[in-house]
Scaffold this motif. Structure first.
Motif, PDB file in Angstrom:
ATOM      1  N   GLN A   2       0.820  -1.207   0.000  1.00  0.00           N
ATOM      2  CA  GLN A   2       0.000   0.000   0.000  1.00  0.00           C
ATOM      3  C   GLN A   2       0.860   1.266   0.000  1.00  0.00           C
ATOM      4  O   GLN A   2       1.885   1.340   0.648  1.00  0.00           O
ATOM      5  CB  GLN A   2      -0.915  -0.012   1.218  1.00  0.00           C
TER       6      GLN A   2
ATOM      7  N   TRP B 287      -7.105   4.788   2.417  1.00  0.00           N
ATOM      8  CA  TRP B 287      -8.054   3.988   3.197  1.00  0.00           C
ATOM      9  C   TRP B 287      -8.953   3.172   2.281  1.00  0.00           C
ATOM     10  O   TRP B 287      -9.225   2.003   2.539  1.00  0.00           O
ATOM     11  CB  TRP B 287      -8.881   4.911   4.085  1.00  0.00           C
TER      12      TRP B 287
ATOM     13  N   ASP C 101      -7.722  -0.241   0.660  1.00  0.00           N
ATOM     14  CA  ASP C 101      -7.410  -1.365   1.523  1.00  0.00           C
ATOM     15  C   ASP C 101      -8.675  -1.742   2.284  1.00  0.00           C
ATOM     16  O   ASP C 101      -9.727  -1.148   2.105  1.00  0.00           O
ATOM     17  CB  ASP C 101      -6.274  -1.000   2.485  1.00  0.00           C
TER      18      ASP C 101
ATOM     19  N   SER D 126      -5.390   0.370   7.775  1.00  0.00           N
ATOM     20  CA  SER D 126      -4.132  -0.360   7.879  1.00  0.00           C
ATOM     21  C   SER D 126      -3.089   0.563   8.498  1.00  0.00           C
ATOM     22  O   SER D 126      -3.334   1.749   8.719  1.00  0.00           O
ATOM     23  CB  SER D 126      -3.677  -0.809   6.491  1.00  0.00           C
TER      24      SER D 126
END
Length: 167
Positions: free
Chosen positions: A77, A114, A117, A121
């Motif tokens: 990410q 955000w 995912d 996270s």
């Protein structure tokens, strides 16, 4: 170049190196390349924010593109820790100058992190924390810059005479 920019460059370089090592160790392959490339680009563009007027827009575009590419390419990410730090510095700089579109777009990058995912996270929390710290420190810098740090010399002389002799 200001001392704060040199510190930002040093800290981001260290963060990029550590993150690349950890991603190579945990994800394997070239999983570190996107973070290293986007983080270095974001950091350099933030360092250019005073010299190139389009640097803030380029920073935000690179951060958002890295977020989308990481999701589509099934990579770790993004934006990573170094890019999040650089974005926080950009947000603080913009808030202190009352350039509100930059923090708004940076918040959009946090939301995109955000959204790409399954919730909050560690990367999302790091990016959100960087944004919040940027807003708070930029607001603090604007308040301090807007408040009189010391009275005018003539006012200080009058106040000093009324207070009595210096010890």
């Amino acid at each position: 170049m200001k001392l704060i920019d040199l510190a930002l460059a040093a800290v981001c370089a260290a963060a990029l190196g550590v993150t690349a090592y950890l991603l190579a160790d945990s994800w394997g392959g070239a999983s570190w390349a996107l973070d290293l490339g986007s983080g270095a680009t974001v950091t350099v563009l933030v360092l250019l924010r005073r010299r190139w007027r389009f640097a803030p827009a380029a920073v935000l575009a690179v951060a958002l593109a890295a977020t989308i590419v990481s999701r589509v390419a099934d990579q770790p990410q993004e934006p990573g820790p170094a890019a999040a730090l650089a974005l926080g510095v950009l947000v603080a700089w913009a808030v202190a100058r009352r350039t509100w579109w930059i923090p708004a777009c940076a918040l959009g990058t946090v939301v995109a992190t955000w959204a790409t995912d399954t919730g909050f996270s560690a990367v999302t929390v790091i990016n959100a924390a960087g944004w919040v710290v940027g807003v708070v420190s930029g607001t603090s810098a604007a308040v301090v810059a807007g408040s009189p740090a010391r009275p005018a010399p003539e006012a200080a002389g009058e106040a000093g005479a009324a207070a009595g002799p210096a010890r």
